[in-house]
Enzyme design. Structure first.
Site, PDB file in Angstrom:
ATOM      1  N   GLU A 189       0.772  -1.246   0.000  1.00 24.92           N
ATOM      2  CA  GLU A 189       0.000   0.000   0.000  1.00 24.92           C
ATOM      3  C   GLU A 189       0.808   1.303   0.000  1.00 24.92           C
ATOM      4  OE1 GLU A 189      -3.123   0.055   2.915  1.00 24.92           O
ATOM      5  OE2 GLU A 189      -4.004  -1.805   2.177  1.00 24.92           O
ATOM      6  N   GLU A 191      -5.158  -8.553   0.234  1.00 25.14           N
ATOM      7  CA  GLU A 191      -5.481  -8.194   1.624  1.00 25.14           C
ATOM      8  C   GLU A 191      -6.931  -7.762   1.770  1.00 25.14           C
ATOM      9  OE1 GLU A 191      -2.653  -5.623   3.877  1.00 25.14           O
ATOM     10  OE2 GLU A 191      -4.475  -4.849   4.824  1.00 25.14           O
TER      11      GLU A 191
END
Ligand SMILES: *[C@@H]1O[C@H](CO)[C@@H](O)[C@H](O)[C@H]1NC(C)=O
Ligand SMILES: *[C@@H]1O[C@H](CO)[C@@H](O)[C@H](O)[C@H]1NC(C)=O
Ligand SMILES: *[C@@H]1O[C@H](CO)[C@@H](O)[C@H](O)[C@H]1NC(C)=O
Ligand SMILES: *[C@@H]1O[C@H](CO)[C@@H](O)[C@H](O)[C@H]1NC(C)=O
Length: 508
Positions: A252, A355
């Site tokens: 991320e 995720e």
């Protein structure tokens, strides 16, 4: 005597095929868990092949059923059938599989149980009587679900160490990750595709030091060191007899700009291009890990297809990248069309969901909540219906408060560990994942399918052994009858969908 033995073994066999003995408990959160402790844990035997012309179905629902098995036969199609679920012959992407992440928090929580209960927990995910997970995500260094921020090359006074002479795994690896990864490898007979993702770079590599620093990039002069760091990680784990299938370019990068202080390394498209084509790509391909799958982005769907297009428009970047890793946290505002567009633009790159968790916005842990399981099932069906090849959960085990996490970023997990009672709770999210992982082996192909009702999501898959799997999610509070029509054999299956239920059907 002989008759008695025959009856007994029949009973045992038929018991083994449904989830055995869920020890149900209601914590008052609109749903139930199954409790596992030293004496007890429900299991589900491997899905056995059924006779041609028959099917087996397994249902979990809000009411407390868990993998409840039913059997029936496929009937010739009739013209009057209603509520049709059509399964087509056309096949789409190949499925890579399902799994979760070996975070420090996962290991800490597993270790807080007695050893026999620890084994039950790891078996619940990886054994043939558990969910048969075949994917594991391994953080490279610390994450927000560690006891503190750390990298593998933290130096005194943050002195630069571009040759990574001080690189080393930490006690967190040896205590919380490696032992459980080794157990998972054993339970899966090494059929476990592990991939690494990094959250935290050494402070000396960063433009603004601090694991939680905002807008902090890798310094230009350490691009090669940050690439070599990934190779060193793979070597260090190889020395522990842990082989890796894949790696991402880092968890991320968008999070490094956000207000919420979650450890992350910032990238923009131009810098990421440079690093991938000049440093990371070459470092991996000329290492002993040259076959490793390199996945880029490892970030939200909202970056698709734009960031994928921009990165892969560079032929040098395109050459090194195998797949695109995507998280679920922006799915509520970003349509699945973004996945379709990404696949249309880059059909040769696989998409993998890397995720997801519930409770990240509010209500961290809601023990037993059915809707959270439903959200997992809906996401998996939708992702797979839009070219995603597999789905990876976040923490595999958290404590009753949703941690530990050194930045107090508490969330929910399919398994919640209650160390004080030496027991753990298998939540609806756990069973939701199992409705896919247990039935759809790696190498399956997604099939064309349709639904009759927007409260009913459908996914269909062709297994490598020729079996067909249909997963039906009924989000409605009403029961529904439906007819599954399989185009490849012109047969129908009549099914009753209970309110708030997930059903996996399988036939050959
Ligand atoms: C359709 O018609 C057949 C034969 O007339 C009957 O047996 C069956 O129950 C009907 N099915 C439905 C869903 O109405
Ligand atoms: C770190 O800083 C302290 C205080 O300035 C100093 O005494 C020490 O020698 C430094 N260590 C290294 C490895 O540079
Ligand atoms: C790496 O860590 C291990 C124990 O975790 C230790 O035995 C070893 O000396 C360390 N190596 C270096 C180079 O620091
Ligand atoms: C489903 O079919 C059964 C048997 O035909 C019937 O009794 C039941 O009412 C139907 N349920 C719904 C929700 O239509």
């Amino acid at each position: 005597m002989i008759v008695l033995v025959a009856i007994c073994s029949f009973l045992i066999v038929s018991q083994l095929s449904s989830a055995q003995d869920c020890l149900s408990r209601d914590f008052g959160n609109d749903g139930t868990v199954c409790v596992c402790n030293a004496d007890h844990c429900d299991t589900l035997a491997p899905i056995a092949k059924v006779q041609k012309g028959t099917y087996a179905s397994f249902t979990s629902n809000l009411d407390g059923l868990r993998f409840k098995k039913d059997e029936g036969s496929l009937e010739a199609s009739t013209e009057n059938a209603t509520n049709l679920i059509n399964i087509g012959k056309k096949t789409y992407q190949e499925i890579l599989g399902f799994g979760g992440a070996f975070t420090d928090a996962t290991g800490i929580n597993i270790k807080s149980l007695s050893e026999d209960v620890q084994d039950k927990l790891i078996q619940a995910y990886f054994s043939e009587n558990g969910l048969e997970y075949n994917i594991g995500r391994v953080p490279i260094g610390g994450t927000d679900f560690s006891l503190e921020g750390y990298s593998y090359c933290d130096t005194e006074n943050d002195t630069a160490d571009p040759q990574l002479t001080q690189f080393n795994l930490t006690s967190a690896d040896h205590d919380y990750k490696i032992p459980f990864i080794i157990k998972a490898l054993e339970l899966t007979n090494n059929k476990l595709d592990l991939f690494g993702s990094a959250w935290i770079a050494p402070n000396w590599m960063k433009t603004i030091p601090g694991f939680l620093a905002r807008d902090s990039f890798i310094k230009d002069e350490f691009y090669q060191a940050w690439a070599d760091y990934f190779v060193k990680f793979l070597q260090a784990y190889k020395e522990q007899n842990i082989p890796f299938w894949g790696i991402t370019t880092g968890n991320e990068p968008l999070t490094a700009y956000g207000q919420k202080k979650i450890p992350s390394v910032a990238w923009n498209v131009e810098l990421a291009k440079k690093w991938i084509k000049e440093n990371l790509g070459p470092a991996l391909r000329k290492s002993e890990f040259s076959d490793i799958k390199l996945m880029m982005l490892d970030d939200q769907r909202l970056l698709l297809p734009s960031a994928a297009n921009e990165l892969l428009d560079d032929k040098e970047v395109d050459k090194y990248v195998d797949g695109i890793a995507v998280h679920w946290y922006s799915d509520w505002i970003i349509s699945t069309k973004n996945l379709d567009d990404t696949n249309d633009n880059h059909p040769e790159k696989f998409l993998l969901a890397t995720e997801a968790c519930n409770g990240y916005m509010f209500n961290d842990v809601l023990i037993g909540n059915w809707d959270r399981g439903e959200a997992y099932a809906k996401s998996i069906i939708e992702d797979l219906n839009h070219w995603v090849t597999g789905w990876t959960d976040w923490n595999m085990a958290l404590n009753v408060d949703g941690g530990p996490t050194f930045i107090n970023n508490v969330v929910d997990s399919p398994i919640i560990v209650n160390a004080a009672a030496n027991e753990f709770y298998k939540q609806p999210m756990y069973y939701a994942l199992g409705h896919f992982s247990k039935f759809i082996p790696k190498g399956s192909l997604r099939l064309e399918s349709s639904s009759f009702d927007d409260q009913v999501n459908v996914g269909a898959y062709r297994r490598p052994d020729g079996g067909t799997v249909v997963v039906v999610l009924n989000k409605d509070t009403e029961a529904k009858n439906a007819t599954i029509r399989d185009a490849s054999n012109s047969k129908d299956i009549e099914i009753a969908l209970s309110p708030k239920s997930i059903t996996s059907l399988v036939f050959w």
